[in-house]
Design a protein around this motif. Sequence first.
Motif, PDB file in Angstrom:
ATOM      1  N   ALA A 262       0.952   4.501  -2.519  1.00  6.09           N
ATOM      2  CA  ALA A 262       0.010   3.393  -2.688  1.00  6.09           C
ATOM      3  C   ALA A 262      -1.306   3.682  -1.964  1.00  6.09           C
ATOM      4  O   ALA A 262      -2.396   3.357  -2.463  1.00  6.09           O
ATOM      5  CB  ALA A 262       0.630   2.099  -2.166  1.00  6.09           C
ATOM      6  N   TRP A 263      -1.221   4.297  -0.777  1.00  2.49           N
ATOM      7  CA  TRP A 263      -2.427   4.669  -0.029  1.00  2.49           C
ATOM      8  C   TRP A 263      -3.238   5.700  -0.799  1.00  2.49           C
ATOM      9  O   TRP A 263      -4.466   5.612  -0.879  1.00  2.49           O
ATOM     10  CB  TRP A 263      -2.032   5.208   1.347  1.00  2.49           C
ATOM     11  N   GLN A 264      -2.547   6.683  -1.377  1.00  4.86           N
ATOM     12  CA  GLN A 264      -3.234   7.697  -2.185  1.00  4.86           C
ATOM     13  C   GLN A 264      -3.895   7.067  -3.412  1.00  4.86           C
ATOM     14  O   GLN A 264      -5.006   7.454  -3.791  1.00  4.86           O
ATOM     15  CB  GLN A 264      -2.251   8.785  -2.618  1.00  4.86           C
ATOM     16  N   LEU A 265      -3.214   6.103  -4.020  1.00  2.57           N
ATOM     17  CA  LEU A 265      -3.789   5.425  -5.185  1.00  2.57           C
ATOM     18  C   LEU A 265      -5.067   4.687  -4.803  1.00  2.57           C
ATOM     19  O   LEU A 265      -6.040   4.667  -5.563  1.00  2.57           O
ATOM     20  CB  LEU A 265      -2.762   4.439  -5.764  1.00  2.57           C
ATOM     21  N   LYS A 266      -5.071   4.094  -3.621  1.00  2.00           N
ATOM     22  CA  LYS A 266      -6.227   3.324  -3.164  1.00  2.00           C
ATOM     23  C   LYS A 266      -7.375   4.229  -2.718  1.00  2.00           C
ATOM     24  O   LYS A 266      -8.538   3.999  -3.074  1.00  2.00           O
ATOM     25  CB  LYS A 266      -5.800   2.403  -2.013  1.00  2.00           C
ATOM     26  N   TYR A 267      -7.073   5.291  -1.960  1.00  3.32           N
ATOM     27  CA  TYR A 267      -8.137   6.068  -1.310  1.00  3.32           C
ATOM     28  C   TYR A 267      -8.276   7.506  -1.819  1.00  3.32           C
ATOM     29  O   TYR A 267      -9.267   8.161  -1.527  1.00  3.32           O
ATOM     30  CB  TYR A 267      -7.899   6.094   0.203  1.00  3.32           C
ATOM     31  N   ARG A 268      -7.287   7.996  -2.569  1.00  2.00           N
ATOM     32  CA  ARG A 268      -7.354   9.366  -3.073  1.00  2.00           C
ATOM     33  C   ARG A 268      -6.953   9.410  -4.536  1.00  2.00           C
ATOM     34  O   ARG A 268      -6.270  10.340  -4.988  1.00  2.00           O
ATOM     35  CB  ARG A 268      -6.421  10.275  -2.260  1.00  2.00           C
ATOM     36  N   PRO A 271      -7.210  10.861 -11.998  1.00  2.69           N
ATOM     37  CA  PRO A 271      -6.768  10.438 -13.332  1.00  2.69           C
ATOM     38  C   PRO A 271      -5.250  10.574 -13.512  1.00  2.69           C
ATOM     39  O   PRO A 271      -4.674  11.622 -13.216  1.00  2.69           O
ATOM     40  CB  PRO A 271      -7.526  11.395 -14.263  1.00  2.69           C
ATOM     41  N   GLY A 272      -4.647   9.487 -13.979  1.00  2.93           N
ATOM     42  CA  GLY A 272      -3.213   9.489 -14.250  1.00  2.93           C
ATOM     43  C   GLY A 272      -2.331   9.212 -13.050  1.00  2.93           C
ATOM     44  O   GLY A 272      -1.102   9.119 -13.190  1.00  2.93           O
ATOM     45  N   PHE A 273      -2.920   9.048 -11.853  1.00  2.00           N
ATOM     46  CA  PHE A 273      -2.093   8.877 -10.654  1.00  2.00           C
ATOM     47  C   PHE A 273      -1.389   7.518 -10.639  1.00  2.00           C
ATOM     48  O   PHE A 273      -0.301   7.389 -10.076  1.00  2.00           O
ATOM     49  CB  PHE A 273      -2.925   9.051  -9.386  1.00  2.00           C
TER      50      PHE A 273
END
Length: 301
Positions: A262-268, A271-273
């Motif tokens: 979830a942190w990666q989705l928000k800050y890193r 495409p497609g993540f």
Amino acid sequence: MSKPISLTQPTTISLQWRAYFEMTKPKVVALMLLTVLVGMCLALPHTVPLQPLVFGLLGIGLMSGSAAAFNHLIDRRIDGLMARTYNRPLPKGKISTVKASTFAVSIGLLGFVLLYALVNPLTAWLTFASLIGYAVIYTAYLKRATPQNIVIGGLAGAMPPLLGWTAVTNELHGNALLLVIIIFTWTPPHFWALAIHRQKEYAKVDIPMLPVTHGIEFTKTCILLYTLLLAIACLLPVLVGMSGPLYLIGSTLLSCGFIVKAWQLKYRDKPGFAMNVFKFSIYHLMILFIVLLVDHYLWVN
């Protein structure tokens, strides 16, 4: 001479049954039945009696498939406009609306009768309430009414472990509600990740999913916050003594994994993540309940 039937080509009957089977959302129902089974096993210290085990899983599975079929019926128009669902049986005309309705009612009624007669009335009525919650309250109303649709409507989808518990005990119990809380908290970040991936499609069919009404960045923040809340919810079985150290370790690792995603989705994000997070969430819940089950039998012995 009549033309011989090719053994390599599926018959019309085979295609029809595949279409009916697809309407029941078998992968979703399979995951739900896993949580039902865990609810059954955690309700008792040792072996689950055969009758409520077999007919409980069968009846709940049939009624869950019925709810999924009603979802196909109600959403057939928007399904035909979305890339994710345009190939479903009803938009493609593989099954008529009348036949689909008959199928949904029939398997739902059969499931209810099995639960009522061979398990217990409490489980039958609770499963029926879940069916109405998902097929009518969520699909027909909440889905089109509010961006909090999946939060409010998620309660129906969170009920399976409680149904498993009541199937073998014929009573409501606070520990079963803890399992419901876990799935209830898991549902928003799970589905919002998919909603981010399909945001343009939901916007096209005027479905007010959170990424459509409040934007993708806001939804990412909500996913991250919900994974933190989920991590706390996953600890509840340990705090009340229902589960032991194996589950504590397993749930902590899974929670950390979900929070990182979830942190990666928000800050890193890339495409497609979002779809990657969605798929991870499925494995998260599946493995979490398997660990719950294994821990239970290690802990009681």
